[in-house]
Design a protein around this motif. Structure first.
Motif, PDB file in Angstrom:
ATOM      1  N   UNK A   1      -9.582  -9.971 -12.287  1.00 52.11           N
ATOM      2  CA  UNK A   1      -9.612 -10.183 -10.802  1.00 52.11           C
ATOM      3  C   UNK A   1     -10.717  -9.440 -10.605  1.00 52.11           C
ATOM      4  N   UNK A   2     -11.195  -8.289 -11.200  1.00 55.12           N
ATOM      5  CA  UNK A   2     -12.299  -7.475 -10.575  1.00 55.12           C
ATOM      6  C   UNK A   2     -13.601  -8.339 -10.986  1.00 55.12           C
TER       7      UNK A   2
ATOM      8  N   UNK B   1       0.873  -1.270   0.008  1.00 49.65           N
ATOM      9  CA  UNK B   1      -0.023   0.077   0.065  1.00 49.65           C
ATOM     10  C   UNK B   1       0.750   1.183  -0.046  1.00 49.65           C
TER      11      UNK B   1
ATOM     12  N   UNK C   1      -8.359   7.269  -7.840  1.00 52.21           N
ATOM     13  CA  UNK C   1      -7.010   6.313  -7.496  1.00 52.21           C
ATOM     14  C   UNK C   1      -6.159   6.933  -6.373  1.00 52.21           C
TER      15      UNK C   1
ATOM     16  N   UNK D   1      -5.923   4.073   1.550  1.00 55.63           N
ATOM     17  CA  UNK D   1      -5.648   2.661   1.734  1.00 55.63           C
ATOM     18  C   UNK D   1      -4.351   2.273   2.825  1.00 55.63           C
ATOM     19  N   UNK D   2      -3.555   3.235   3.039  1.00 54.50           N
ATOM     20  CA  UNK D   2      -2.319   3.102   3.771  1.00 54.50           C
ATOM     21  C   UNK D   2      -2.597   3.320   5.327  1.00 54.50           C
TER      22      UNK D   2
ATOM     23  N   UNK E   1       1.074   3.547 -10.262  1.00 56.55           N
ATOM     24  CA  UNK E   1      -0.051   2.884  -9.282  1.00 56.55           C
ATOM     25  C   UNK E   1      -1.083   2.310  -9.957  1.00 56.55           C
ATOM     26  N   UNK E   2      -1.385   2.715 -10.878  1.00 55.70           N
ATOM     27  CA  UNK E   2      -2.584   2.099 -11.409  1.00 55.70           C
ATOM     28  C   UNK E   2      -2.323   0.784 -12.520  1.00 55.70           C
TER      29      UNK E   2
ATOM     30  N   UNK F   1      -9.580   2.119 -11.020  1.00 55.12           N
ATOM     31  CA  UNK F   1      -8.725   1.862 -12.592  1.00 55.12           C
ATOM     32  C   UNK F   1      -9.466   2.902 -13.464  1.00 55.12           C
TER      33      UNK F   1
ATOM     34  N   UNK G   1      -1.827  -1.542  -9.784  1.00 59.09           N
ATOM     35  CA  UNK G   1      -3.134  -2.004  -9.483  1.00 59.09           C
ATOM     36  C   UNK G   1      -3.851  -3.072 -10.209  1.00 59.09           C
ATOM     37  N   UNK G   2      -3.547  -3.169 -11.618  1.00 61.48           N
ATOM     38  CA  UNK G   2      -3.981  -3.990 -12.546  1.00 61.48           C
ATOM     39  C   UNK G   2      -3.235  -5.322 -12.262  1.00 61.48           C
TER      40      UNK G   2
ATOM     41  N   UNK H   1     -13.790  -5.414  -5.470  1.00 56.99           N
ATOM     42  CA  UNK H   1     -13.637  -5.571  -6.950  1.00 56.99           C
ATOM     43  C   UNK H   1     -14.294  -4.287  -7.609  1.00 56.99           C
TER      44      UNK H   1
ATOM     45  N   UNK I   1       2.235   1.979  -3.204  1.00 56.24           N
ATOM     46  CA  UNK I   1       1.542   2.588  -4.337  1.00 56.24           C
ATOM     47  C   UNK I   1       1.307   4.008  -3.872  1.00 56.24           C
TER      48      UNK I   1
ATOM     49  N   UNK J   1      -2.019  -6.509  -9.558  1.00 63.23           N
ATOM     50  CA  UNK J   1      -2.244  -6.681  -8.215  1.00 63.23           C
ATOM     51  C   UNK J   1      -3.864  -7.542  -8.150  1.00 63.23           C
ATOM     52  N   UNK J   2      -4.734  -6.951  -8.997  1.00 60.25           N
ATOM     53  CA  UNK J   2      -6.090  -7.524  -9.171  1.00 60.25           C
ATOM     54  C   UNK J   2      -5.885  -8.824  -9.919  1.00 60.25           C
TER      55      UNK J   2
END
Lengths: 355, 351
Positions: free
Chosen positions: A331-332, A186, B193, B200-201, A197-198, B187, A201-202, B180, A189, A204-205
Motif C-alpha cells: 500500500x505504500x 486513530x 511512529x 494523527x488523533x 501500532x506498527x 514504519x 499500520x502495516x 504513503x 493506535x 491498514x496500509x
C-alpha cells in the motif's frame, strides 16, 4: 478522447446488444497482458531468484521448484492482482453511483469498518499479552475484517436509505460514518504499544506478505461472479449519471440499480480488504486512470479492474525489490506509483483540451 | 448587505428580505451564544473544575490563586487555540467545498494535512526534533509547500487557472503520495511512529500561549483572504463562464481561495493534528442555516467549527477522568452521528 473513437460495431445477441468500442477493448487487452506479465515477474522473487522461463517451467512441470512456486509464490502474486482488480472495480462502481470522482469504498463504510475491527483486535491481543499468532491471526484477522466491513456497509446503507437511495445523501452519510470509524482507529493506535501500532499500520496500509491460496480463493470467486453481474448492469449504471426523471423515462429503477450495484461494490471491497487489507489509493485512482486511458465518460468497469490489477501488481514488485531485503507494505507503493501517473494524465488531458 | 447579493434566487420583495434579515440576526446571535457557552465551559471544566466566579476573577484581576494560574496559563491558551483552529477549519472547509463544488472536499484536500504530516515525520526522523513547538514550523512549511505544489500542478497546461476537478484530483493524488511516504517513514522509525500516532488523533490539549502566537498571524491573514474571496466565490458558483461574463477574474479568485485555505488549514493542522474532517462536516451543518451565499456561509461555518471543537474538547476532559480523550476522537464520536442525523432529517442542500 475523440467521440468518434468511442463508437464501434454493435454486437447483438437476442434482445441485448453491446457496442464494441475499439479503444477500451484495446486498452483492456494491453492491461491484461501487463497483469499476466507482472504476475510472472512477481513469482521470480523470493529466497531463490528465478528467471521467467524457470517460473513457467516450475508452474507446468513437476520439478523441485514446483511446490515453492505453486504454494508460495503464485498465491501471493495472484492475491495482489486479484485484490487490486476487486478494489478498483468496487471503486469504479462507487464513483458511478455517487456520481463523484472522489468517492471510494471508504464512503460505503467497508474499509473504515474493517480497519477499526482489525486494529482493535491487534491492539487488544497485544504482543505484550502474548499476542495472537499462527492460525488465530491468519484466520481471525480476515474474518474480523469481513465482519467490520459488513457492519460498516450496513450502517451506511441503513442510514442513507430514506424512502429511496439518493446518491448525494449516500455520500454525506458515508462521510459521517467513516469519520467515526477512522478517528476511533486513530485513537486505538495511540492506546496500545508502539510495536502493535506498527503492526496495525502495516495492515491498514495493505500488505501481501505471506498470502496463500486461502486469500486468493474468496476474491477470485467474488470476481468470477460479480464481474459478469455488474457488466449486465452497466447500462443502468451508465444511466445513473442522468437525473431522476430521465432515469424513469429510460425504464431504469434507480433505487434498485443503486442498491444492487452498491451491494456488489461492498462484497468486492470487503473480500479484497479481508485478504490484503485496504490497499491505499487503488480504489480511488484506478477508475480515474482507467477512465482517461479508455477515453470514457465515466469509469469503465473492466478497464478499471485491470488497471487496479496492474497497479497493485507493479506496486508489489517495487515494494519487494526497492529496499531489498527490507520489504515495504504494498500500500505504500501503490500511491507512490499511481499518484504521479494520475497527475500526468490530468496534465496531459488539459494540454490536449487547450490545443 | 443583502441588496447586492449575487445569488441564484431572484430577490424577493421587501417583506421577504425583512424576514430574511430577522432570520439572519437570530441565527447569528444563536451561534454567538453557542460559541460563548463553549468558551466558558472550556475555561471552567477540566481535571480541576473552576467555579464561574473564579473564572471571572482570573480573567479580570488575577491575584495568583491556584485557580487563577490554572485558568490563565492552561485553559486560556488551550481555549484560544481551539477557537482559532475551529474557525480556521470551518471557514477553510466552506471555501474548499465552494471552490471544488464537491461535498466530499475537506480542507486538507490540497495536500495540506499530509504535507504537514510528512515534514513533521521527516523532521523527527532526520533532525531529531522533539516537542510540539519545534515541529509546528515544519508542519506549516510542509502544508504550504504541498498546497502550492498542487495548485501549480493544476495550473500546468491550461490558462485561466485549474478547474475544480483537476484541483480535487491532483490534491487527492498528492495527498495519497505524501501519506504513503509518511507511512513508510513511520514504519521504519519507531520514534516517529510514536509522535505521529498522537498527532494523527488531533487534540488541543497542552497547547500553550506560544502556540497561539505562532498560529495567530496565519489564521488572521487566512480569514482576511477568505472574506475577500467570498463575493468572487458566489459568482464562481454560477459557473466559470457566467462568472467571467460578470467581470470576475476566475484565476485570481481561485488563487486567493487556495491561499486562504492553505493558511487556515495549515495553521490549524500544524497546531492541533489531523482534524481536517471538522472542515468537511461543518459547512454541511452551516449551509441549511446560511443558504448558498458564501458571505454568510463562511462566518457561520467558522462559528460552528469553533463551538464544535471546544465542546468536543470539554467533553473529552469529562468522560475519561482522570485522563482525557483527544478532541478529535470525541468530535468524531459525538459530532459525526449528529451530522448523520441532520443529513437524514432534511433534504441535503446541494453544492
Amino acid at each position: 478522447m475523440t467521440p468518434s473513437s468511442a463508437y464501434g460495431p454493435a454486437l447483438r445477441a437476442g434482445p441485448t446488444s453491446w457496442r464494441l468500442r475499439p479503444r477500451p477493448a484495446l486498452t483492456a487487452l494491453v492491461l491484461l497482458a501487463a497483469a499476466v506479465l507482472l504476475t510472472g515477474l512477481g513469482m521470480r522473487l523470493g529466497d531463490i531468484p528465478m528467471s521467467l522461463a524457470e517460473v513457467a517451467r516450475a508452474v507446468v512441470g513437476d520439478g523441485p521448484d514446483h511446490l515453492v512456486v505453486m504454494e508460495l509464490r503464485l498465491p501471493r502474486a495472484l492475491t495482489g492482482v486479484l485484490v487490486g482488480a476487486a478494489l478498483a472495480l468496487a471503486g469504479a462502481i462507487t464513483q458511478a453511483v455517487a456520481r463523484n470522482p472522489l468517492a471510494s469504498p471508504d464512503i460505503l463504510g467497508v474499509t473504515p469498518g474493517a480497519s477499526v475491527c482489525v486494529v482493535a483486535a491487534i491492539v487488544a491481543t497485544s504482543s505484550a499479552a502474548g499476542g495472537a499468532g499462527g492460525t488465530l491471526a491468519s484466520v481471525g484477522i480476515p474474518l474480523l475484517a469481513l465482519l467490520g466491513g459488513g457492519v460498516g456497509a450496513l450502517a451506511v446503507y441503513a442510514l442513507a436509505w430514506r424512502g429511496g437511495l439518493d446518491g448525494y445523501r449516500l455520500v454525506l452519510v458515508g462521510i459521517g460514518v467513516s469519520v467515526v470509524f477512522t478517528n476511533v482507529k486513530y485513537w486505538l493506535l495511540t492506546v496500545g504499544d508502539v510495536n502493535d501500532s506498527g503492526r496495525a499500520m502495516v495492515w491498514i496500509t495493505g500488505s501481501l506478505n505471506g498470502r496463500g491460496w486461502e486469500h486468493v480463493v474468496p476474491v477470485a470467486v467474488a470476481l468470477a461472479v460479480l464481474v459478469p453481474a455488474t457488466l449486465v448492469g452497466t447500462r443502468s449504471l451508465g444511466a445513473l449519471r442522468f437525473g431522476e426523471e430521465t432515469l424513469t423515462g429510460l425504464g431504469v429503477r434507480p433505487d434498485l440499480t443503486r442498491s444492487l450495484m452498491i451491494l456488489a461494490a461492498v462484497l468486492l471491497a470487503a473480500l479484497a480488504t479481508a485478504a490484503a487489507g485496504p490497499i491505499t489509493f487503488v480504489a480511488l485512482a484506478a477508475p480515474q486512470i482507467a477512465l482517461r486511458l479508455a477515453g470514457a465518460a465515466q469509469p469503465p468497469l473492466v478497464v478499471s479492474a485491470l488497471t487496479g490489477a496492474v497497479l497493485t501488481g507493479a506496486a508489489d514488485l517495487v515494494a519487494r525489490t526497492a529496499f531489498s531485503p527490507v520489504e515495504l507494505p504494498v500500500g505504500v507503493v501503490t500511491a507512490v506509483l499511481g499518484a504521479p501517473y494520475l497527475i500526468y494524465l490530468l496534465v496531459r488531458a488539459r494540454r490536449k483540451a487547450r490545443s | 448587505m443583502s441588496t447586492a447579493t449575487i445569488t441564484a434566487r431572484t430577490p424577493s420583495p421587501r417583506r421577504g428580505s425583512t424576514v430574511l434579515r430577522a432570520r439572519r440576526s437570530l441565527v447569528v446571535s444563536g451561534l454567538l451564544a453557542l460559541l460563548l457557552v463553549a468558551v466558558l465551559l472550556s475555561l471552567a471544566v477540566g481535571a480541576k473544575p473552576v467555579p464561574p466566579g473564579d473564572v471571572w476573577h482570573a480573567l479580570t484581576g488575577a491575584t495568583g490563586t491556584e485557580n487563577d494560574i490554572v485558568v490563565r496559563s492552561l485553559r486560556v491558551p488551550r481555549t484560544a487555540v481551539g477557537v482559532m483552529a475551529g474557525i480556521a477549519l470551518g471557514v477553510a472547509g466552506a471555501l474548499m467545498q465552494g471552490h471544488t463544488r464537491n461535498p466530499l472536499a475537506d480542507p486538507g484536500l490540497l495536500g495540506v494535512t499530509q504535507g504537514a504530516a510528512f515534514t513533521m515525520a521527516l523532521a523527527i526522523m532526520t533532525l531529531g526534533v522533539t516537542g510540539l513547538y519545534g515541529y509546528i514550523w515544519f508542519g506549516l512549511a510542509g502544508a504550504l509547500a504541498a498546497s502550492a505544489g498542487v495548485f501549480a500542478l493544476g495550473m500546468v497546461g491550461g490558462p485561466g487557472g485549474p478547474t475544480p476537478l483537476t484541483l480535487a484530483l491532483a490534491g487527492t493524488a498528492v495527498s495519497a503520495f505524501l501519506y504513503a511516504l509518511t507511512s513508510a517513514l513511520v514504519l521504519l522509525d519507531q520514534q516517529a511512529m510514536d509522535v505521529f500516532r498522537f498527532w494523527q488523533t488531533g487534540s488541543i490539549a497542552g497547547r500553550g500561549a506560544e502556540t497561539v502566537v505562532q498560529v495567530l498571524p496565519f489564521v488572521a491573514v487566512g480569514l482576511l483572504l477568505a472574506l475577500v474571496n467570498a463575493p468572487g466565490l458566489n459568482a464562481l458558483a454560477l459557473g466559470e463562464d457566467v462568472a467571467r461574463s460578470l467581470g470576475q477574474n476566475v484565476a485570481l479568485t481561485r488563487a486567493v481561495g487556495v491561499c486562504a485555505i492553505t493558511l487556515l488549514t495549515g495553521a490549524a493542522v500544524a497546531a492541533c493534528g489531523s482534524l481536517a474532517f471538522v472542515g468537511l462536516m461543518v459547512p454541511h451543518l452551516a449551509r441549511p442555516l446560511s443558504g448558498p451565499d458564501h458571505r454568510w456561509l463562511l462566518p457561520y461555518s467558522g462559528m460552528i467549527g469553533a463551538a464544535a471543537l471546544l465542546l468536543a474538547d470539554v467533553a473529552g476532559r469529562v468522560v475519561a477522568r482522570p485522563g482525557e480523550l483527544e478532541a478529535g476522537v470525541v468530535l468524531a464520536l459525538l459530532g459525526a452521528p449528529f451530522f448523520v442525523a441532520l443529513v437524514r432529517r432534511r433534504k441535503p442542500v446541494r453544492l
